[in-house]
Design a protein around this motif. Structure first.
Motif, PDB file in Angstrom:
ATOM      1  N   LEU A 250      -8.922  17.779  32.043  1.00  0.00           N
ATOM      2  CA  LEU A 250      -9.319  19.157  32.343  1.00  0.00           C
ATOM      3  C   LEU A 250      -9.903  19.263  33.746  1.00  0.00           C
ATOM      4  O   LEU A 250     -10.491  18.307  34.261  1.00  0.00           O
ATOM      5  N   ALA A 251      -9.761  20.437  34.331  1.00  0.00           N
ATOM      6  CA  ALA A 251     -10.361  20.685  35.641  1.00  0.00           C
ATOM      7  C   ALA A 251     -11.843  21.022  35.517  1.00  0.00           C
ATOM      8  O   ALA A 251     -12.623  20.761  36.432  1.00  0.00           O
ATOM      9  N   GLU A 252     -12.245  21.588  34.384  1.00  0.00           N
ATOM     10  CA  GLU A 252     -13.626  22.028  34.209  1.00  0.00           C
ATOM     11  C   GLU A 252     -14.585  20.841  34.189  1.00  0.00           C
ATOM     12  O   GLU A 252     -14.254  19.767  33.686  1.00  0.00           O
ATOM     13  N   ARG A 253     -15.765  21.096  34.729  1.00  0.00           N
ATOM     14  CA  ARG A 253     -16.819  20.090  34.774  1.00  0.00           C
ATOM     15  C   ARG A 253     -18.064  20.660  34.111  1.00  0.00           C
ATOM     16  O   ARG A 253     -18.269  21.867  34.055  1.00  0.00           O
ATOM     17  N   GLY A 254     -18.930  19.758  33.649  1.00  0.00           N
ATOM     18  CA  GLY A 254     -20.183  20.204  33.067  1.00  0.00           C
ATOM     19  C   GLY A 254     -19.986  20.985  31.777  1.00  0.00           C
ATOM     20  O   GLY A 254     -18.993  20.816  31.060  1.00  0.00           O
ATOM     21  N   VAL A 255     -20.932  21.877  31.496  1.00  0.00           N
ATOM     22  CA  VAL A 255     -20.929  22.583  30.218  1.00  0.00           C
ATOM     23  C   VAL A 255     -19.687  23.442  30.043  1.00  0.00           C
ATOM     24  O   VAL A 255     -19.250  23.692  28.908  1.00  0.00           O
ATOM     25  N   ALA A 256     -19.054  23.862  31.136  1.00  0.00           N
ATOM     26  CA  ALA A 256     -17.797  24.614  31.035  1.00  0.00           C
ATOM     27  C   ALA A 256     -16.698  23.744  30.440  1.00  0.00           C
ATOM     28  O   ALA A 256     -15.813  24.235  29.723  1.00  0.00           O
ATOM     29  N   ALA A 257     -16.739  22.446  30.728  1.00  0.00           N
ATOM     30  CA  ALA A 257     -15.766  21.528  30.144  1.00  0.00           C
ATOM     31  C   ALA A 257     -15.973  21.417  28.637  1.00  0.00           C
ATOM     32  O   ALA A 257     -15.008  21.330  27.873  1.00  0.00           O
ATOM     33  N   GLY A 258     -17.233  21.409  28.202  1.00  0.00           N
ATOM     34  CA  GLY A 258     -17.499  21.370  26.767  1.00  0.00           C
ATOM     35  C   GLY A 258     -16.891  22.557  26.048  1.00  0.00           C
ATOM     36  O   GLY A 258     -16.315  22.426  24.961  1.00  0.00           O
ATOM     37  N   GLU A 259     -17.010  23.727  26.655  1.00  0.00           N
ATOM     38  CA  GLU A 259     -16.412  24.928  26.064  1.00  0.00           C
ATOM     39  C   GLU A 259     -14.891  24.826  26.056  1.00  0.00           C
ATOM     40  O   GLU A 259     -14.238  25.174  25.059  1.00  0.00           O
ATOM     41  N   ALA A 260     -14.304  24.328  27.147  1.00  0.00           N
ATOM     42  CA  ALA A 260     -12.847  24.190  27.215  1.00  0.00           C
ATOM     43  C   ALA A 260     -12.339  23.202  26.169  1.00  0.00           C
ATOM     44  O   ALA A 260     -11.278  23.401  25.569  1.00  0.00           O
ATOM     45  N   ILE A 261     -13.090  22.135  25.931  1.00  0.00           N
ATOM     46  CA  ILE A 261     -12.696  21.146  24.933  1.00  0.00           C
ATOM     47  C   ILE A 261     -12.766  21.745  23.531  1.00  0.00           C
ATOM     48  O   ILE A 261     -11.857  21.553  22.711  1.00  0.00           O
ATOM     49  N   ALA A 262     -13.830  22.475  23.240  1.00  0.00           N
ATOM     50  CA  ALA A 262     -13.945  23.112  21.924  1.00  0.00           C
ATOM     51  C   ALA A 262     -12.780  24.073  21.692  1.00  0.00           C
ATOM     52  O   ALA A 262     -12.210  24.129  20.586  1.00  0.00           O
ATOM     53  N   ARG A 263     -12.405  24.819  22.722  1.00  0.00           N
ATOM     54  CA  ARG A 263     -11.276  25.749  22.591  1.00  0.00           C
ATOM     55  C   ARG A 263      -9.963  24.995  22.395  1.00  0.00           C
ATOM     56  O   ARG A 263      -9.124  25.391  21.578  1.00  0.00           O
ATOM     57  N   ALA A 264      -9.783  23.893  23.123  1.00  0.00           N
ATOM     58  CA  ALA A 264      -8.565  23.096  22.980  1.00  0.00           C
ATOM     59  C   ALA A 264      -8.478  22.485  21.579  1.00  0.00           C
ATOM     60  O   ALA A 264      -7.396  22.438  20.977  1.00  0.00           O
ATOM     61  N   PHE A 265      -9.603  22.024  21.059  1.00  0.00           N
ATOM     62  CA  PHE A 265      -9.631  21.484  19.703  1.00  0.00           C
ATOM     63  C   PHE A 265      -9.162  22.536  18.704  1.00  0.00           C
ATOM     64  O   PHE A 265      -8.324  22.262  17.831  1.00  0.00           O
TER      65      PHE A 265
END
Length: 275
Positions: A250-265
């Motif tokens: 993912l391109a996102e870093r930090g807490v934004a990456a956590g949100e992107a991962i939850a959405r991808a899951f």
């Protein structure tokens, strides 16, 4: 959750949840996401995720077998209050402890202990080497976790990169691996993996597939064992350019990456053929 639901296994720190120092909020304050605190330590807030990520994880827990997979000890893990119902299964101590409804599974503990004894030098030997070679100029503390592995808390700007490389070269023939994560250096026996514990959960639940996420080299085995996986734009895996065909960087870093991962899951778990 249905019997055919996939298993979703995720690292926690710097993958789904973030300390204040790791949030990576570099945009205007007025547009920063609302945060939910999910961990209190010594009376102070410690770890966060976005409110959007919290809603996604709540839905994910309803639709899948969601398994936190962390290097944290059981005590450290129990400080975390993730949104949604408490997970039935959790992996702690990098796979050394499998929690079932909050209690450590004794059969799994015996299995792990036998594998480590057969393939690895004793923990006491590792600790003695760390005590001899770590420099007090950058060492803040030396600890063991669950009597399974060792880790050092260091002053990162003062830590010579060559020392970590030399430690890894010394540990490898003794059956141990080394991982540098933020201010911590982990020295972990090779058989102690998140993937093995998650595979045991998949066996017990009959999950048809595994989705996974993580940011560090200690998560690499978990990501490789999954059907689909994600890594954030920060962390050891991103910094070293680690990749695999089924792992999305993912391109996102930090807490934004956590949100992107939850959405991808959630997307991967609910879209036919995506798990």
């Amino acid at each position: 959750m249905t019997a055919s639901a996939p298993l979703v296994a995720s690292d926690l720190d710097r993958t789904l949840i973030y300390s204040a120092a790791a949030l990576h909020l570099d945009g205007p304050d007025a547009t920063a996401p609302r945060l939910l605190c999910v961990e209190i330590y010594q009376g102070r807030p410690l770890s966060y995720l976005t409110e959007t990520a919290a809603a996604l994880l709540t839905e994910l827990a309803r639709r899948t077998t969601f398994v936190p997979a962390t290097t944290r000890t059981r005590e450290q893990y129990r400080r975390i209050r993730l949104p949604g119902p408490p997970p039935e299964f959790a992996v702690c101590a990098n796979g050394g402890r499998l929690l079932v409804r909050g209690e450590s599974d004794p059969d799994w503990q015996r299995t792990v202990a036998a594998r480590i004894a057969a393939r690895c030098a004793p923990l006491d030997e590792i600790r003695a080497h760390l005590d001899r070679t770590a420099d007090p100029a950058w060492l803040r503390s030396a600890r063991t976790a669950e009597d399974l592995f060792a880790y050092l808390v260091v002053e990162r700007p003062l830590l010579p990169e060559s020392w970590v490389e030399e430690l890894a070269a010394w540990a490898e023939p003794r059956g141990w691996t080394v991982s540098l994560q933020g201010r911590k250096i982990y020295v972990v026996p090779g058989p102690l993996t998140k993937s093995a514990a998650v595979a045991e959960v998949a066996r017990r639940t009959g999950a048809p597939g595994i989705l996974a996420a993580g940011d560090s080299l200690l998560d690499a085995d978990l990501l490789l064992a999954a059907d689909r996986a994600w890594r954030p734009g920060h962390g050891e895996l991103a910094d070293t350019g680690w990749r695999a065909p089924h792992v999305t960087g993912l391109a996102e870093r930090g807490v934004a990456a956590g949100e992107a991962i939850a959405r991808a899951f959630l997307d991967g778990a609910t879209t036919p053929g995506r798990a």
